[in-house]
Design an enzyme around this catalytic site. Structure first.
Site, short mmCIF file in Angstrom:
data_model
loop_
_atom_site.label_atom_id
_atom_site.label_comp_id
_atom_site.label_asym_id
_atom_site.label_seq_id
_atom_site.Cartn_x
_atom_site.Cartn_y
_atom_site.Cartn_z
N LYS A 120 0.83 -1.21 0.00
CA LYS A 120 0.00 0.00 0.00
C LYS A 120 0.86 1.25 0.00
O LYS A 120 0.63 2.19 -0.78
CB LYS A 120 -0.92 0.01 1.22
CG LYS A 120 -1.91 1.17 1.22
CD LYS A 120 -2.47 1.43 2.59
CE LYS A 120 -1.49 2.20 3.46
NZ LYS A 120 -2.07 2.66 4.74
N ASP A 138 -6.38 0.99 1.09
CA ASP A 138 -6.38 1.07 2.55
C ASP A 138 -7.71 0.53 3.06
O ASP A 138 -8.49 -0.06 2.31
CB ASP A 138 -6.13 2.51 3.00
CG ASP A 138 -7.30 3.43 2.66
OD1 ASP A 138 -8.20 3.03 1.88
OD2 ASP A 138 -7.33 4.57 3.18
#
Length: 215
Positions: A120, A138
């Protein structure tokens, strides 16, 4: 949600916010990398408060290494998991100096090899700092992808792969901003504020909250 609906969903978000940006404060690829690494299990607001003073003292790898873990810790105690994050910030800064001449690499494998940097974080840096069409998933985007039917998946990677296939190519550059902001401020975890969602007609969520509750 079929492919056409998915595209229209993202287009609706794009029309409402033509120039989305990350809410993290940064001045360079390095400060962005540090800010994103610090943002795990913390709000962007709390990270921005911490980095406001941290980056005044150290805004490059050499200065950060010189500051040391205790020095970094002085600035970031207000955010979650600060001890481990201070350790990672020093370690990744040291590796940037040793392996990359103090520069943040525009390469996924090299980024993910840095301490505290996962997929991420790498995706955010590749997208925001280097303009790549990367999708950082997320908790907000994971929830939104599954709740709306935009890109269902059991893992963040499944949602990421689904979004990369379903978001119109011309919108991929900014899509993760639109989706994060929508999940943060409209499609909230506890109660989605569907009454002012610009894409409500395209969403598959069955329990839409169509009217704002009385205050």
């Amino acid at each position: 949600m079929n492919l056409q609906q998915a595209g229209d969903f993202v287009r609706a978000l794009a029309a409402a916010n033509p120039a989305p940006e990350t809410e993290l404060h940064y001045t360079s690829p390095y400060t962005l990398l540090v800010a994103v690494a610090l943002s795990a299990q913390a709000t962007d607001v709390s990270v921005n408060k911490a980095t406001a003073t941290l980056f005044q003292e150290a805004d490059n790898p050499a200065a950060m290494v010189a500051l040391g873990e205790e020095g970094v810790g002085r600035h970031i105690r207000s955010i979650g998991l600060w001890k481990g994050k201070a350790k990672n910030v020093i370690a990744l800064s040291r590796l940037l100096l040793e392996r990359h001449g103090g520069e943040v690499p525009a390469d996924r494998a090299a980024l993910e090899a840095l301490p505290g940097v996962g997929r991420k974080t790498a995706n955010v840096v590749l997208n925001v700092a280097f303009g790549e069409e990367a999708m950082a998933v997320d908790t907000h985007i994971f929830r939104l992808g599954n709740r709306t039917g935009l890109a269902p998946g059991n893992t963040p990677r499944e949602v990421e792969d689904g979004l990369m296939k379903r978001v119109p190519p011309e919108l991929l550059r900014d899509a993760h901003h639109w989706l994060i902001l929508h999940g943060r401020y409209v499609c909230k975890a506890r109660m989605p504020e569907c009454w002012h969602c610009v894409a409500i007609a395209l969403c598959n969520y069955r329990d839409k909250v169509r009217v704002a509750p009385p205050r």
